[in-house]
Design a protein around this motif. Structure first.
Motif: not given
Length: 514
Positions: A499-514
């Motif tokens: 999302g960031y590299l392709l669209d420039g969308t910065v995810p919310p800081a502190g995003t957690v993936c499981t």
């Protein structure tokens, strides 16, 4: 081993099959051209040089896109940009998408230091297919690596002997022998590559990347750094904050630590990975062949290593599996959960007196191919680390630190503590205690930490975010196993990074993936 951090993708290139060119030197001609304006001559890629790991020329990507290679001229000495040049080996795959939506080049560094991007990117190019819809995928052999003025130290037979030495000495005589072998290795580096050694610092590689950005025609650097590649990316951001485009750091190096602190952190990280491996093996429905409980697994491994210290077992003929190579092989297998089955198999066989699988794992860590030839992974790793790192540790330094290392990891503590001697008598002074990655004014950088990472422990991600400075680092956590997060295939991580590299969308800081 000074810093057992092979590039993640290069480490994963060890296949089931494994388990069953001339170096580009320094030009003597002065540089009379405008290097940023140079035109690259892209051609079909040749087979990798032995210094890059050997093997076959890269196969086309699905759909038929060919990998292309070129050589970029860069100053040997960035303090003398009009002086002699070296060649930096590059590889690329052109974007698969609509050219009108192309963002630019996405430059990868897979870590080490010492890993060849020219061999690693095509090995895992399919993993980045989504990113190729808007970028040309580009990687390179950093200076001192592979075909980019690759550092050479000892020859293949000398390296066979060097890697079988006792790297965890138990008495004064063994300590002196380890120190002597280290000095001999380092002297060989100076003899064979003395002209290059002062110019392989991470700051030099960062300046090469900015030149690469210009030569490729990009106004901003779009970058994907893994493991040591995060340190290189951080140094780039410090030197050229206004040139940072969209960047991702995965498997993040703690930029605040000195070499001793880093090694101690790795001791904890590898011990955590070993604990997780032992728990996984003994928690399955089928019996674990290497122990009944997690502690039993670790006890049996400790006994194996103790026995190998005095009595090696047959490995890959004619070599014997020593305590050091077994420890190295176990560490290699802990880089990825994908390797755990091989570690189980290797330990099970070693308990029966067959050390082949553990030795193959160790060979992979050390850059040794099945034909007995070594890449320059280890030589480059030592050269870059010793050029970067100011401290020079002594036997008393190691002895003073051993209690903390042993507390951090009963299995890996001694191994990593004694590895701090690697820069003894190095020909070039180290640059600093730790890298400077402060990057005020840079665009957001996505910093992805893995809670189960053995080589770059999770805590380093937060330290990198803080060191980059307010408003720059954006932390994403992956609760997983292995070295790195993106290559795990986790959908949440992919969504955040893509999302960031392709669209420039910065995810919310502190995003957690499981």
């Amino acid at each position: 081993m000074p810093n057992p951090s092979p590039p993640r993708a290069a480490a994963l290139a060890l296949s089931v099959a494994v388990l069953s060119a001339v170096l580009t030197g320094c030009s003597d001609n002065s540089n009379s051209e405008d290097l940023p304006a140079q035109k690259l001559s892209w051609k079909d890629c040749p087979a990798p040089a032995e210094s890059e790991g050997g093997g076959n020329a890269p196969s086309p990507l699905p759909g038929g896109t060919q990998w292309q290679c070129a050589t970029m001229k860069a100053p040997l000495d960035w303090a003398d940009p009009k002086g002699d040049t070296i060649g930096i080996a590059l590889i690329r795959a052109r974007t698969s998408g609509d050219q009108s939506k192309r963002i630019g080049s996405l430059i990868f560094n897979f870590g080490g230091p010492g890993g060849s991007g020219v061999t690693t990117l095509p090995a895992f190019g399919e993993d980045y297919a989504k990113l190729r819809t808007r970028y040309d995928l580009v990687s390179f052999d950093p200076r001192g690596v592979g075909r980019s003025a690759g550092v050479k130290c000892e020859d293949d037979s000398g390296l066979d002997v060097f890697f079988q030495q006792d790297a965890t000495p138990d008495d004064t005589a063994e300590q002196k022998n380890l120190l002597s072998n280290t000095k001999t290795f380092n002297a060989a580096c100076e003899k064979n590559s003395g002209r290059t050694l002062p110019h392989v610092r991470t700051t030099d590689a960062a300046r090469d990347i900015d030149l690469m950005r210009q030569v490729l025609g990009d106004a901003k650097l779009h970058y994907f750094g893994i493991s040591y590649g995060t340190e290189l990316g951080g140094v780039y951001a410090h030197l050229f904050p206004k040139n940072v485009g969209r960047a991702v750091f995965d498997a993040v190096v703690d930029p605040t630590q000195n070499p001793e602190q880093s090694a101690l952190g790795q001791a904890r990280g590898f011990q955590l990975a070993l604990d997780n491996f032992a728990t996984d093996c003994t928690s399955k429905t089928e019996p674990c062949p290497i122990g009944d409980t997690p502690q039993d697994v670790k006890n049996r491994i400790a006994k194996l290593l103790k026995d190998l210290d005095s009595k090696p077992i047959p490995g890959v003929f004619p070599r014997q599996l020593t305590q050091t190579e077994a420890t190295n092989g176990i560490a290699q297998a802990l880089y990825s959960k994908d390797f755990w089955e091989y570690l189980t198999e290797g330990l099970d066989q070693a308990y029966s007196g067959d050390g082949k699988v553990l030795m193959l794992l160790s060979d992979s860590m050390n850059g040794r191919s099945q034909n007995g030839q070594y890449s320059n992974l280890y030589a480059a790793n030592v050269s870059i680390n010793c050029a970067d790192e100011k401290p020079r540790y002594t036997i008393p330094d190691v002895q003073a630190g051993l209690p903390a290392f042993r507390a951090a990891s009963p299995l890996f503590g001694d191994f990593l503590a004694w590895g701090m001697l690697s820069c003894t008598n190095w020909a070039v002074p180290g640059a600093a205690d730790h890298p400077d990655v402060s990057a005020a004014g840079a665009a957001p950088i996505l910093v992805v930490g893995n809670t189960g990472d053995p080589a770059t422990p999770y805590q380093g991600a937060k330290k990198m975010v803080d060191a980059l400075g307010k408003g720059v680092g954006v932390e994403v956590t992956y609760k997983g196993q292995g070295h790195g997060a993106y290559d795990s295939g986790n959908k949440c991580v992919h969504n955040a990074v893509n999302g960031y590299l392709l669209d420039g969308t910065v995810p919310p800081a502190g995003t957690v993936c499981t």
